[in-house]
Design an enzyme around this catalytic site. Structure first.
Site, mmCIF file in Angstrom:
data_model
loop_
_atom_site.group_PDB
_atom_site.id
_atom_site.type_symbol
_atom_site.label_atom_id
_atom_site.label_comp_id
_atom_site.label_asym_id
_atom_site.label_seq_id
_atom_site.Cartn_x
_atom_site.Cartn_y
_atom_site.Cartn_z
ATOM 1 N N SER A 167 0.856 -1.187 0.000
ATOM 2 C CA SER A 167 0.000 0.000 0.000
ATOM 3 C C SER A 167 0.889 1.233 0.000
ATOM 4 C CB SER A 167 -0.891 0.003 1.249
ATOM 5 O OG SER A 167 -1.510 1.253 1.446
ATOM 6 N N TYR A 224 -1.934 -0.473 10.037
ATOM 7 C CA TYR A 224 -1.917 -1.000 8.663
ATOM 8 C C TYR A 224 -0.688 -0.484 7.913
ATOM 9 C CZ TYR A 224 -3.665 -1.991 3.922
ATOM 10 O OH TYR A 224 -3.814 -2.441 2.636
ATOM 11 N N LYS A 232 2.460 -2.671 6.206
ATOM 12 C CA LYS A 232 2.812 -2.612 4.789
ATOM 13 C C LYS A 232 4.259 -2.149 4.581
ATOM 14 C CE LYS A 232 -0.942 -4.283 3.156
ATOM 15 N NZ LYS A 232 -0.919 -5.635 2.548
#
Length: 250
Positions: free
Chosen positions: A143, A156, A160
């Protein structure tokens, strides 16, 4: 260039919808025999059925990539059925929380790291002997949060960033085994996973107006990049971080 993946076996995780489903469809159309994986068997069975109806070859398997026992069982099944694997697309991901890290339970951090980092790492490690036999390509789906922290997606983003480094570590260690490892960092893509970010039209417009391309992306656009990276068209690329973000990171 007409990309062909005839006689290639491909595994795509998180393949029940969005980027994973579109990737499975594209790889199958290019000739690969695809294994579509998700936590819920019924969801990937529908994807596999769609592929076979269109003349492709597909198999559906249930696997929670955050469960190391299920990961090991999946690898054992692949080894017994095919004896080899050429393509691995680590697409499955989890993000159960949204907000500043101080407001997010630390147990959620464990779950995110388990699914987004440990699972893909262990899957790649266990599949290494099968991929080494004839060479292959691993594509990890990261991401833009992995290089530029996303607001309210701190855990998150951390996971990533770890996936990006994992990609480069494996690329460096496995190059001599003829296994390439690359990573794609998508921006805002119209999937169910990101629906909270694009479902409100005013919020979407505020975001996209600052992008050079002035729109969000579609799953098939990421699938097309994956198709390129798993094929011989990208034979000299490994350890690379590719962006598909409409120009967000410029």
């Amino acid at each position: 260039m007409n990309i062909k993946l005839d006689k290639k076996v491909a595994l795509i995780t998180g393949a029940s919808k969005g980027i994973g489903e579109d990737t499975a469809q594209l790889l199958a159309k290019a000739g690969a025999e695809v294994i579509v994986v998700s936590r819920k068997l019924e969801a990937v069975e529908a994807v596999a059925e769609s592929i076979t109806k269109n003349g492709g070859k597909a198999h559906a398997k249930a696997c929670n990539v955050g469960n190391m026992e299920e990961v090991a069982e999946l690898v054992s099944w692949i080894e017994s059925k095919f004896g080899v694997l050429h393509i691995l697309v680590n697409n499955a991901a989890a993000n159960p929380v949204y907000g500043p890290v101080l407001d997010c339970d630390i147990d959620a951090f464990d779950k995110i790291m388990q699914v987004n980092v440990k699972g893909p790492m262990q899957l790649a490690r266990l599949l290494h002997p099968l991929m080494k036999k004839e060479g292959g390509s691993v594509v990890n789906i990261s991401s833009i949060g992995g290089v530029k922290p996303e607001q309210n997606l701190g855990y998150y983003s951390i996971s990533k960033a770890a996936m990006n480094m994992m990609t480069q570590v494996l690329a460096k260690e496995w190059g001599a085994d003829n296994i390439r490892v690359n990573v794609i960092c998508p921006g805002l893509i119209k999937t169910k996973f990101s629906k909270a970010l694009w479902s409100d039209e005013k919020t979407l417009q505020r975001f996209t107006k600052h992008l050079p391309l002035q729109r969000m992306g579609n799953p098939e656009e990421i699938g097309a990049m994956i198709l390129f990276l798993v094929s011989d068209a990208s034979a000299y690329s490994t350890g690379s971080v590719f962006f598909a973000d409409g120009g967000f990171t410029i």
